[in-house]
Design a protein around this motif. Structure first.
Motif, PDB file in Angstrom:
ATOM      1  N   GLY A   5       0.820  -1.202   0.000  1.00 12.78           N
ATOM      2  CA  GLY A   5       0.000   0.000   0.000  1.00 12.78           C
ATOM      3  C   GLY A   5       0.851   1.248   0.000  1.00 12.78           C
ATOM      4  O   GLY A   5       0.544   2.215  -0.702  1.00 12.78           O
ATOM      5  N   ILE A   6       1.916   1.231   0.802  1.00  9.82           N
ATOM      6  CA  ILE A   6       2.871   2.341   0.732  1.00  9.82           C
ATOM      7  C   ILE A   6       3.666   2.235  -0.552  1.00  9.82           C
ATOM      8  O   ILE A   6       3.953   3.233  -1.220  1.00  9.82           O
ATOM      9  CB  ILE A   6       3.768   2.338   1.979  1.00  9.82           C
ATOM     10  CG1 ILE A   6       2.922   2.662   3.214  1.00  9.82           C
ATOM     11  CG2 ILE A   6       4.922   3.325   1.827  1.00  9.82           C
ATOM     12  CD1 ILE A   6       3.667   2.619   4.512  1.00  9.82           C
ATOM     13  N   ASN A   7       4.052   1.009  -0.912  1.00 14.18           N
ATOM     14  CA  ASN A   7       4.540   0.692  -2.252  1.00 14.18           C
ATOM     15  C   ASN A   7       3.679  -0.442  -2.800  1.00 14.18           C
ATOM     16  O   ASN A   7       3.139  -1.253  -2.038  1.00 14.18           O
ATOM     17  CB  ASN A   7       6.009   0.273  -2.219  1.00 14.18           C
ATOM     18  CG  ASN A   7       6.923   1.409  -1.799  1.00 14.18           C
ATOM     19  OD1 ASN A   7       7.222   1.581  -0.626  1.00 14.18           O
ATOM     20  ND2 ASN A   7       7.352   2.202  -2.764  1.00 14.18           N
ATOM     21  N   VAL A   8       3.544  -0.518  -4.118  1.00 17.48           N
ATOM     22  CA  VAL A   8       2.615  -1.500  -4.704  1.00 17.48           C
ATOM     23  C   VAL A   8       3.278  -2.410  -5.724  1.00 17.48           C
ATOM     24  O   VAL A   8       2.601  -3.178  -6.416  1.00 17.48           O
ATOM     25  CB  VAL A   8       1.408  -0.787  -5.363  1.00 17.48           C
ATOM     26  CG1 VAL A   8       0.549  -0.127  -4.294  1.00 17.48           C
ATOM     27  CG2 VAL A   8       1.853   0.223  -6.410  1.00 17.48           C
ATOM     28  N   SER A   9       4.612  -2.376  -5.812  1.00 19.53           N
ATOM     29  CA  SER A   9       5.314  -3.236  -6.759  1.00 19.53           C
ATOM     30  C   SER A   9       5.772  -4.537  -6.119  1.00 19.53           C
ATOM     31  O   SER A   9       6.359  -5.385  -6.798  1.00 19.53           O
ATOM     32  CB  SER A   9       6.535  -2.496  -7.319  1.00 19.53           C
ATOM     33  OG  SER A   9       7.446  -2.193  -6.279  1.00 19.53           O
ATOM     34  N   GLY A  10       5.505  -4.704  -4.819  1.00 19.51           N
ATOM     35  CA  GLY A  10       6.013  -5.867  -4.100  1.00 19.51           C
ATOM     36  C   GLY A  10       7.391  -5.634  -3.528  1.00 19.51           C
ATOM     37  O   GLY A  10       7.956  -6.516  -2.871  1.00 19.51           O
ATOM     38  N   GLU A  11       7.965  -4.459  -3.745  1.00 15.42           N
ATOM     39  CA  GLU A  11       9.276  -4.095  -3.227  1.00 15.42           C
ATOM     40  C   GLU A  11       9.182  -2.715  -2.581  1.00 15.42           C
ATOM     41  O   GLU A  11       8.171  -2.023  -2.694  1.00 15.42           O
ATOM     42  CB  GLU A  11      10.317  -4.079  -4.350  1.00 15.42           C
ATOM     43  CG  GLU A  11      10.445  -5.400  -5.090  1.00 15.42           C
ATOM     44  CD  GLU A  11      11.433  -5.308  -6.246  1.00 15.42           C
ATOM     45  OE1 GLU A  11      11.956  -4.190  -6.483  1.00 15.42           O
ATOM     46  OE2 GLU A  11      11.661  -6.332  -6.911  1.00 15.42           O
ATOM     47  N   ARG A  12      10.259  -2.310  -1.929  1.00 17.81           N
ATOM     48  CA  ARG A  12      10.250  -0.996  -1.277  1.00 17.81           C
ATOM     49  C   ARG A  12      10.475   0.143  -2.264  1.00 17.81           C
ATOM     50  O   ARG A  12      10.406   1.316  -1.891  1.00 17.81           O
ATOM     51  CB  ARG A  12      11.289  -0.949  -0.161  1.00 17.81           C
ATOM     52  CG  ARG A  12      12.720  -1.002  -0.635  1.00 17.81           C
ATOM     53  CD  ARG A  12      13.708  -0.950   0.533  1.00 17.81           C
ATOM     54  NE  ARG A  12      15.081  -0.843   0.049  1.00 17.81           N
ATOM     55  CZ  ARG A  12      15.702   0.289  -0.207  1.00 17.81           C
ATOM     56  NH1 ARG A  12      15.069   1.443  -0.031  1.00 17.81           N
ATOM     57  NH2 ARG A  12      16.943   0.304  -0.652  1.00 17.81           N
ATOM     58  N   ILE A  13      10.765  -0.177  -3.522  1.00 14.80           N
ATOM     59  CA  ILE A  13      10.955   0.825  -4.570  1.00 14.80           C
ATOM     60  C   ILE A  13       9.942   0.574  -5.685  1.00 14.80           C
ATOM     61  O   ILE A  13       9.869  -0.539  -6.225  1.00 14.80           O
ATOM     62  CB  ILE A  13      12.381   0.798  -5.144  1.00 14.80           C
ATOM     63  CG1 ILE A  13      13.417   1.055  -4.040  1.00 14.80           C
ATOM     64  CG2 ILE A  13      12.518   1.841  -6.261  1.00 14.80           C
ATOM     65  CD1 ILE A  13      14.855   0.941  -4.509  1.00 14.80           C
ATOM     66  N   ASP A  14       9.158   1.587  -5.996  1.00 15.24           N
ATOM     67  CA  ASP A  14       8.249   1.535  -7.140  1.00 15.24           C
ATOM     68  C   ASP A  14       8.871   2.302  -8.304  1.00 15.24           C
ATOM     69  O   ASP A  14       9.254   3.470  -8.152  1.00 15.24           O
ATOM     70  CB  ASP A  14       6.897   2.177  -6.800  1.00 15.24           C
ATOM     71  CG  ASP A  14       6.064   1.319  -5.860  1.00 15.24           C
ATOM     72  OD1 ASP A  14       6.433   0.158  -5.627  1.00 15.24           O
ATOM     73  OD2 ASP A  14       5.043   1.847  -5.362  1.00 15.24           O
ATOM     74  N   ARG A  15       8.969   1.615  -9.460  1.00 20.20           N
ATOM     75  CA  ARG A  15       9.456   2.251 -10.688  1.00 20.20           C
ATOM     76  C   ARG A  15       8.418   1.995 -11.766  1.00 20.20           C
ATOM     77  O   ARG A  15       8.087   0.842 -12.040  1.00 20.20           O
ATOM     78  CB  ARG A  15      10.792   1.676 -11.121  1.00 20.20           C
ATOM     79  CG  ARG A  15      11.897   1.684 -10.065  1.00 20.20           C
ATOM     80  CD  ARG A  15      13.143   0.996 -10.629  1.00 20.20           C
ATOM     81  NE  ARG A  15      14.255   0.948  -9.690  1.00 20.20           N
ATOM     82  CZ  ARG A  15      14.445  -0.021  -8.801  1.00 20.20           C
ATOM     83  NH1 ARG A  15      13.573  -1.023  -8.715  1.00 20.20           N
ATOM     84  NH2 ARG A  15      15.491   0.000  -8.002  1.00 20.20           N
ATOM     85  N   PHE A  16       7.936   3.088 -12.418  1.00 19.86           N
ATOM     86  CA  PHE A  16       6.906   2.856 -13.424  1.00 19.86           C
ATOM     87  C   PHE A  16       6.763   4.051 -14.361  1.00 19.86           C
ATOM     88  O   PHE A  16       7.007   5.191 -13.970  1.00 19.86           O
ATOM     89  CB  PHE A  16       5.558   2.545 -12.761  1.00 19.86           C
ATOM     90  CG  PHE A  16       5.036   3.616 -11.846  1.00 19.86           C
ATOM     91  CD1 PHE A  16       4.174   4.599 -12.305  1.00 19.86           C
ATOM     92  CD2 PHE A  16       5.399   3.630 -10.496  1.00 19.86           C
ATOM     93  CE1 PHE A  16       3.683   5.572 -11.457  1.00 19.86           C
ATOM     94  CE2 PHE A  16       4.910   4.607  -9.638  1.00 19.86           C
ATOM     95  CZ  PHE A  16       4.050   5.581 -10.112  1.00 19.86           C
ATOM     96  N   PRO A  17       6.343   3.787 -15.600  1.00 25.84           N
ATOM     97  CA  PRO A  17       6.087   4.873 -16.547  1.00 25.84           C
ATOM     98  C   PRO A  17       4.695   5.462 -16.348  1.00 25.84           C
ATOM     99  O   PRO A  17       3.846   4.886 -15.657  1.00 25.84           O
ATOM    100  CB  PRO A  17       6.197   4.182 -17.905  1.00 25.84           C
ATOM    101  CG  PRO A  17       5.740   2.787 -17.624  1.00 25.84           C
ATOM    102  CD  PRO A  17       6.200   2.466 -16.228  1.00 25.84           C
ATOM    103  N   GLU A  18       4.462   6.592 -16.991  1.00 25.50           N
ATOM    104  CA  GLU A  18       3.163   7.262 -16.913  1.00 25.50           C
ATOM    105  C   GLU A  18       2.873   7.942 -18.243  1.00 25.50           C
ATOM    106  O   GLU A  18       3.746   8.588 -18.832  1.00 25.50           O
ATOM    107  CB  GLU A  18       3.175   8.301 -15.796  1.00 25.50           C
ATOM    108  CG  GLU A  18       1.926   9.153 -15.712  1.00 25.50           C
ATOM    109  CD  GLU A  18       2.026  10.249 -14.657  1.00 25.50           C
ATOM    110  OE1 GLU A  18       1.177  11.165 -14.681  1.00 25.50           O
ATOM    111  OE2 GLU A  18       2.955  10.195 -13.828  1.00 25.50           O
ATOM    112  N   LEU A  19       1.649   7.801 -18.724  1.00 20.00           N
ATOM    113  CA  LEU A  19       1.179   8.501 -19.910  1.00 20.00           C
ATOM    114  C   LEU A  19      -0.039   9.331 -19.535  1.00 20.00           C
ATOM    115  O   LEU A  19      -0.898   8.870 -18.781  1.00 20.00           O
ATOM    116  CB  LEU A  19       0.808   7.518 -21.022  1.00 20.00           C
ATOM    117  CG  LEU A  19       1.937   6.671 -21.604  1.00 20.00           C
ATOM    118  CD1 LEU A  19       1.375   5.695 -22.642  1.00 20.00           C
ATOM    119  CD2 LEU A  19       3.017   7.542 -22.230  1.00 20.00           C
ATOM    120  N   GLN A  20      -0.112  10.531 -20.069  1.00 18.38           N
ATOM    121  CA  GLN A  20      -1.239  11.413 -19.747  1.00 18.38           C
ATOM    122  C   GLN A  20      -1.737  12.103 -21.010  1.00 18.38           C
ATOM    123  O   GLN A  20      -0.954  12.523 -21.867  1.00 18.38           O
ATOM    124  CB  GLN A  20      -0.819  12.474 -18.732  1.00 18.38           C
ATOM    125  CG  GLN A  20      -1.953  13.391 -18.280  1.00 18.38           C
ATOM    126  CD  GLN A  20      -1.468  14.529 -17.388  1.00 18.38           C
ATOM    127  OE1 GLN A  20      -0.844  15.468 -17.857  1.00 18.38           O
ATOM    128  NE2 GLN A  20      -1.756  14.427 -16.091  1.00 18.38           N
TER     129      GLN A  20
END
Length: 444
Positions: A234-249
């Motif tokens: 919930g604080i991170n959602v990737s299963g690790e303590r670091i979330d890395r992800f792209p974003e399109l808007q």
């Protein structure tokens, strides 16, 4: 204290007006209305290219203008933020109707130290150095660099070009921000067991096109990096303590406001839809933003404005750092420093405002050693009555009026353009509890 401060500002303005002010109505009338525009003349733009000014005008040669039309277009030129003074004068020369636009350019380079109030909370002070280069190459380009310390230390670099390809009205914004940011979510703090920070890094690229005069469409892409000292779902959602992800808007904007820094007439609306994660590192959620504002004259010099905005998140796992929070960017006056959060929020506001001092153009060019461009100001003082309401909801909660918090009150807004605005307000919540608000910038 507030009364004395208000009286002090008022008397300073009156004395300044007597010594240094130009006429309060800088749209000087030298021809009868309606005015048919045979020619447009622009003077005073020593650095600014002429098309930067003309692209903001709602008329062209051959059009017939009223006094209100001329004032509205003058305000649109002010909205560029490039000029300390703008004068629009209808003239007749050799039987030719000339609309003369005279501008006085402000200072464009600001390498200055700063102290700022994060989250509009006087207990959260940030300080550092800010470098701003406006009107780069005379085309209203902007370069900003910032290094801040204290609360939420961060580093940022941004570049904006409003017209990157000839006169085709394509615009570009690119930059990055890195911050050691304090957590904003109350739910995350409860789960974590104490206040905590996250390292945040976000480079981005935005590209868009201006359509006709008031419309814009844009698309952006970004990379998001959130690092927490320990992993909690919930604080991170990737299963690790670091979330890395792209974003399109994708987004759309309509803006017909006169003076963007302090609008009195016009409409602003913006809608955006962001795809975050796109399945990378098991992250996939969406954020939708809506914002509508209307400004109009009621009678005489009395004006009104109202606003509705909303933010919605969707997806199986929305991290706490992207929850919809009232009490950060959107604030209910009366609950100014109180946070509520959820997957979605709704916010609305209405305000009536009236000028105590409508406009003073002040030149302090008698002060030695300081460039004149730093000594020219457009000053005004307004009083306002306002009411705000808003609520947050989780995705499993239904919309209910009893969840809305509301506040109302009155205040003063002190404008020193092209630089900033100061608001002093006294607000009540819906239980009668009161609070003073000292804030920079306009409410909306």
């Amino acid at each position: 204290m507030i009364k004395k401060l208000t009286e002090y500002c008022f008397y300073i303005l009156i004395l300044s007006a007597a010594a240094f002010a130009q006429a309060t109505d800088s749209v000087r009338v030298q021809a009868l209305y309606p005015f048919v525009v045979d020619s447009i003349r622009i003077i005073g733009n020593d650095q600014t290219e002429e098309f930067i000014i003309t692209r903001e005008l709602t008329f062209s040669k051959g059009d017939t203008l009223s006094r209100e039309d001329i004032f509205y277009n003058r305000e649109r030129i002010y909205s560029l933020g490039l000029f300390a003074h703008v004068f629009v004068n209808p003239l007749i020369e050799n039987s030719i109707n000339i609309l003369e636009i005279k501008v006085e350019e402000r200072w464009y380079i600001y390498p200055i130290p700063f102290v700022s109030i994060k989250e509009r909370d006087w207990k959260k002070i940030s300080y550092g150095i800010f470098l701003r280069i406006d009107n780069f190459r005379g085309r209203n380009e902007q370069i900003n660099a910032m290094a801040s310390f204290g609360y939420d230390p961060s580093f940022a670099l941004n570049y904006y070009n409003p017209n990157i390809i000839g006169n085709e009205e394509f615009f570009l914004r690119v930059g990055f921000i890195y911050s050691d940011v304090n957590n904003k979510s109350l739910s995350a703090e409860t789960l974590y067991g104490e206040p905590f920070k996250q390292k945040f890094f976000r480079p981005y690229l935005l590209f868009g096109k201006r359509l006709y005069l008031f419309h814009k469409i844009f698309a952006s892409m970004a990379y998001n990096y959130y690092e927490t000292d320990k992993y909690l779902q919930g604080i991170n959602v990737s299963g690790e303590r670091i979330d890395r992800f792209p974003e399109l808007q994708l987004g759309y904007e309509f803006d017909s406001r006169d003076l963007i820094q302090f609008p009195r007439v016009g409409i602003f609306t913006q809608a955006s839809y962001s795809l975050k994660g796109l399945g990378f590192n098991s992250i996939n959620y969406q954020v939708t933003r809506l914002d509508f504002r209307e400004y109009r004259k009621i009678i005489g010099k009395l004006f009104s404005k109202w606003r509705f905005s909303a933010r919605f998140t969707s997806g199986d796992q929305v991290p706490f750092y992207d929850y919809s929070i009232l009490g950060l960017d959107e604030r209910i006056r009366g609950y100014f420093n109180r946070k509520t959060e959820g997957n979605h929020f709704y916010f609305t506001s209405v305000e009536f405002f009236y000028p105590i001092i409508e406009e003073l153009n002040i030149d302090l060019d008698f002060i030695p050693l300081i460039p004149r461009q730093l000594l020219m100001y457009r000053v005004a003082l307004y009083t306002q009555l306002f009411g705000d309401a808003g609520a947050t909801f989780y995705k499993n909660q239904s919309l209910s009026l009893n969840r809305f918090k509301s506040g109302y009150g009155l205040g003063l807004t002190f404008l020193v353009l092209p630089y900033n605005l100061l608001r002093i307000e006294y607000a009540f919540d819906n239980f009668g509890k009161t609070e003073w608000i000292f804030d920079l910038g306009v409410a909306f």
